[in-house]
Design a protein around this motif. Structure first.
Motif, PDB file in Angstrom:
ATOM      1  N   LEU A   1       6.757 -15.733  -9.868  1.00 25.32           N
ATOM      2  CA  LEU A   1       7.181 -15.623  -8.477  1.00 25.32           C
ATOM      3  C   LEU A   1       6.839 -14.241  -7.930  1.00 25.32           C
ATOM      4  N   GLU A   2       6.056 -14.217  -6.858  1.00 28.29           N
ATOM      5  CA  GLU A   2       5.749 -12.968  -6.171  1.00 28.29           C
ATOM      6  C   GLU A   2       6.834 -12.709  -5.133  1.00 28.29           C
ATOM      7  N   VAL A   3       7.499 -11.574  -5.245  1.00 27.15           N
ATOM      8  CA  VAL A   3       8.591 -11.210  -4.339  1.00 27.15           C
ATOM      9  C   VAL A   3       8.185  -9.944  -3.604  1.00 27.15           C
ATOM     10  N   LYS A   4       8.208  -9.998  -2.271  1.00 19.58           N
ATOM     11  CA  LYS A   4       7.673  -8.864  -1.528  1.00 19.58           C
ATOM     12  C   LYS A   4       8.411  -8.664  -0.206  1.00 19.58           C
ATOM     13  N   ALA A   5       8.679  -7.396   0.097  1.00 17.38           N
ATOM     14  CA  ALA A   5       9.175  -7.019   1.416  1.00 17.38           C
ATOM     15  C   ALA A   5       8.318  -5.895   1.973  1.00 17.38           C
ATOM     16  N   ARG A   6       7.798  -5.082   1.094  1.00 11.82           N
ATOM     17  CA  ARG A   6       6.876  -4.005   1.439  1.00 11.82           C
ATOM     18  C   ARG A   6       6.145  -3.630   0.153  1.00 11.82           C
ATOM     19  N   ASP A   7       5.065  -2.879   0.262  1.00  9.27           N
ATOM     20  CA  ASP A   7       4.339  -2.462  -0.927  1.00  9.27           C
ATOM     21  C   ASP A   7       5.272  -1.684  -1.847  1.00  9.27           C
ATOM     22  N   SER A   8       5.189  -1.958  -3.150  1.00  9.94           N
ATOM     23  CA  SER A   8       6.087  -1.294  -4.079  1.00  9.94           C
ATOM     24  C   SER A   8       5.407  -1.075  -5.422  1.00  9.94           C
TER      25      SER A   8
ATOM     26  N   ASP B   1      15.105  -6.261 -10.212  1.00  9.65           N
ATOM     27  CA  ASP B   1      15.916  -5.217  -9.590  1.00  9.65           C
ATOM     28  C   ASP B   1      15.025  -4.504  -8.577  1.00  9.65           C
ATOM     29  N   LEU B   2      15.281  -4.753  -7.291  1.00  7.68           N
ATOM     30  CA  LEU B   2      14.423  -4.230  -6.230  1.00  7.68           C
ATOM     31  C   LEU B   2      15.138  -3.108  -5.488  1.00  7.68           C
ATOM     32  N   HIS B   3      14.465  -1.974  -5.372  1.00 13.52           N
ATOM     33  CA  HIS B   3      14.967  -0.824  -4.623  1.00 13.52           C
ATOM     34  C   HIS B   3      13.930  -0.448  -3.574  1.00 13.52           C
ATOM     35  N   PHE B   4      14.363  -0.391  -2.317  1.00  7.07           N
ATOM     36  CA  PHE B   4      13.432  -0.128  -1.226  1.00  7.07           C
ATOM     37  C   PHE B   4      13.642   1.268  -0.656  1.00  7.07           C
ATOM     38  N   ALA B   5      12.541   1.915  -0.315  1.00  7.57           N
ATOM     39  CA  ALA B   5      12.599   3.270   0.219  1.00  7.57           C
ATOM     40  C   ALA B   5      13.212   3.300   1.607  1.00  7.57           C
ATOM     41  N   ALA B   6      13.148   2.182   2.305  1.00 11.35           N
ATOM     42  CA  ALA B   6      13.733   2.060   3.642  1.00 11.35           C
ATOM     43  C   ALA B   6      14.319   0.663   3.765  1.00 11.35           C
TER      44      ALA B   6
ATOM     45  N   SER C   1       9.089   5.919  -2.834  1.00 14.29           N
ATOM     46  CA  SER C   1       8.424   4.654  -3.086  1.00 14.29           C
ATOM     47  C   SER C   1       9.436   3.544  -3.294  1.00 14.29           C
ATOM     48  N   SER C   2       9.056   2.322  -2.910  1.00 11.28           N
ATOM     49  CA  SER C   2       9.852   1.151  -3.240  1.00 11.28           C
ATOM     50  C   SER C   2       9.525   0.739  -4.667  1.00 11.28           C
ATOM     51  N   VAL C   3      10.548   0.244  -5.393  1.00 11.79           N
ATOM     52  CA  VAL C   3      10.403  -0.013  -6.822  1.00 11.79           C
ATOM     53  C   VAL C   3      10.905  -1.408  -7.152  1.00 11.79           C
ATOM     54  N   SER C   4      10.157  -2.124  -7.989  1.00 10.32           N
ATOM     55  CA  SER C   4      10.561  -3.440  -8.478  1.00 10.32           C
ATOM     56  C   SER C   4      10.472  -3.444  -9.998  1.00 10.32           C
TER      57      SER C   4
END
Length: 215
Positions: A145-152, A54-59, A34-37
């Motif tokens: 602020l909504e910060v998004k690159a993928r569902d997390s 602190d954003l961590h993405f699964a991909a 999972s991606s985590v914020s």
């Protein structure tokens, strides 16, 4: 409406205060793949906020979408202005020279292969005084602020004795979404767009010793 929301927060206080802390403080963000914020929030003396995400993405991701959403329940009571946006990507720092207000959105291109981003920003217009009430009492919007690159999976943390209660608002409904572990409140919104709102007494308690009250 504001008074109603304050009353709603008070009504869920017993649930929020009695909720036991999880055996695993990362339980809400530890799902494999999972991606985590995780957002850490400092509340200033005037109710403004400084947020470190602190954003961590699964991909790998190549772009972040930033947006200051309109409150689904607040009716314009909050009027956030977000600026000072800075990103740290694998040690490389970059500033996003743009000020965002309610309804504004933008995007930030990321280097190829990005899987971790540290994002900081400041926001004003995030405090609404409760009336009638004593001076300093009110509500603070912790994630303007909504910060998004993928569902997390997301989590918002605040360490501040002036926080009396915490709740989340999504699709117009207030819900309990937080636990308290010592002096730390941890909220786990259901969706990235959910507003995390703290009931505070800005003139009572104290900020963490490391918090800059002049932010």
């Amino acid at each position: 409406m504001l008074v109603g929301i304050v009353i709603g927060l008070i009504l869920v206080a017993s649930f929020l205060y009695s909720a036991p802390p999880s055996d695993d403080p990362n339980a809400s963000t530890s799902s494999t793949g999972s991606s985590v914020s995780t957002s850490t929030v400092d509340i200033g003396a005037d109710g403004g906020v400084h947020v470190v995400m602190d954003l961590h993405f699964a991909a790998p991701v190549d772009r972040l979408t930033l947006r200051v959403p309109e409150g689904s329940w607040s009716g314009g009571e909050f009027d956030p202005v977000v600026d000072g946006i800075e990103l740290d990507i694998a040690g490389d720092q970059m500033a996003h020279e743009e000020t965002l207000t309610t309804g504004d959105g933008t995007s930030v291109a990321l280097p190829s292969g990005t899987v971790e981003v540290l994002l900081e920003y400041d926001a004003t217009g995030t405090f609404v005084a409760s009336t009638p009430s004593t001076a300093g009492r009110g509500l603070v919007l912790l994630n303007p602020l909504e910060v998004k690159a993928r569902d997390s999976l997301s989590q918002v943390e605040v360490l501040d004795d002036r926080v009396l209660n915490l709740g989340c608002v999504g699709t117009g409904e207030l819900s309990a979404c937080a636990t308290r572990d010592g002096r730390t409140w941890i909220a786990t919104p259901v969706a990235d767009a959910d507003q995390v709102i703290a009931q505070v007494d800005l003139l009572g308690g104290s900020q963490d010793a490391e918090t800059d009250s002049n932010r």
